[in-house]
Design an enzyme around this catalytic site. Structure first.
Site, mmCIF file in Angstrom:
data_model
loop_
_atom_site.group_PDB
_atom_site.id
_atom_site.type_symbol
_atom_site.label_atom_id
_atom_site.label_comp_id
_atom_site.label_asym_id
_atom_site.label_seq_id
_atom_site.Cartn_x
_atom_site.Cartn_y
_atom_site.Cartn_z
ATOM 1 C CG HIS A 81 -18.162 -33.606 -0.366
ATOM 2 N ND1 HIS A 81 -18.323 -32.307 0.058
ATOM 3 C CD2 HIS A 81 -16.921 -33.669 -0.928
ATOM 4 C CE1 HIS A 81 -17.240 -31.605 -0.241
ATOM 5 N NE2 HIS A 81 -16.365 -32.416 -0.840
ATOM 6 C CB CYS B 165 -10.864 -29.631 -1.776
ATOM 7 S SG CYS B 165 -12.460 -28.932 -1.363
ATOM 8 C CG ASP C 244 -23.382 -45.007 -0.258
ATOM 9 O OD1 ASP C 244 -23.058 -43.884 0.179
ATOM 10 O OD2 ASP C 244 -24.233 -45.731 0.291
ATOM 11 C CG HIS C 245 -20.778 -45.349 3.142
ATOM 12 N ND1 HIS C 245 -22.081 -45.250 2.713
ATOM 13 C CD2 HIS C 245 -20.733 -44.760 4.365
ATOM 14 C CE1 HIS C 245 -22.792 -44.641 3.655
ATOM 15 N NE2 HIS C 245 -21.999 -44.324 4.660
ATOM 16 C CD GLU D 95 -17.946 -30.733 -3.646
ATOM 17 O OE1 GLU D 95 -17.009 -31.471 -3.997
ATOM 18 O OE2 GLU D 95 -17.906 -29.494 -3.725
ATOM 19 C CG HIS E 279 -12.581 -33.188 1.833
ATOM 20 N ND1 HIS E 279 -11.570 -33.182 0.886
ATOM 21 C CD2 HIS E 279 -13.670 -32.665 1.216
ATOM 22 C CE1 HIS E 279 -12.030 -32.659 -0.239
ATOM 23 N NE2 HIS E 279 -13.297 -32.332 -0.066
ATOM 24 C CG HIS F 144 -13.298 -35.816 -3.172
ATOM 25 N ND1 HIS F 144 -13.687 -35.135 -4.302
ATOM 26 C CD2 HIS F 144 -13.619 -34.995 -2.150
ATOM 27 C CE1 HIS F 144 -14.216 -33.971 -3.980
ATOM 28 N NE2 HIS F 144 -14.185 -33.868 -2.671
#
Length: 154
Positions: free
Chosen positions: A61, A53, A99-100, A143, A59, A34
């Protein structure tokens, strides 16, 4: 009305009637990228508020999500909820969408919503609410190993 088998199971369980309310938790993992950015602010303000961020190249997580469900202990199974079923439902309703993924680009809900962890946990609640056995009681979204948010609905 409880059938005879359930009454026998209740009697054999040694648990009180009515059954106690218990909370069970399943932890799942997902990865997502994100960028924290508010289009109403200029680039300098975004960099000042969001720091690294706000990277225009995004980037990622490795999120950990704890899903807590509350309910009465079933006198036959001894479960509040089958945690394998909870895992399956979380995979179906949440992980399949997040996810991903790049939250900003791939998840329509975040096209106009800054994908902070606080906003993400609320969206996850919306995706899960009403789809789990028992009552969704609490979500904890990690996170990083040191930063998490909790949400209890409402």
């Amino acid at each position: 009305m409880v059938n005879d088998f359930a009454l026998d199971a209740l009697t054999l369980s040694g648990l009180p009637n009515p059954m106690p309310t218990v909370t069970v938790t399943r932890r799942v993992h997902f990865n997502a990228a994100h960028r924290l950015h508010n289009p109403a602010l200029n680039d300098e303000e975004n960099r000042r508020i969001f720091g690294l961020c706000n990277n225009p190249n995004y980037h990622g997580h490795n999120y950990e999500l704890e899903v807590s469900v509350e309910g009465e202990v079933d006198p036959i199974t001894g479960y509040v909820a089958d945690l394998g079923k909870v895992k399956q439902l979380v995979e179906e309703h949440v992980l399949a969408q997040l996810d991903h993924k790049n939250l900003n680009l791939d998840v329509p809900r975040f096209r106009d919503l800054n994908p902070t962890t606080e906003n993400l946990v609320v969206v996850i609640w919306e995706l899960l609410d009403g789809h789990l056995p028992g009552r969704l009681k609490k979500l904890v979204l990690w996170e990083t190993p040191r930063n998490c948010v909790e949400y209890t609905g409402g």
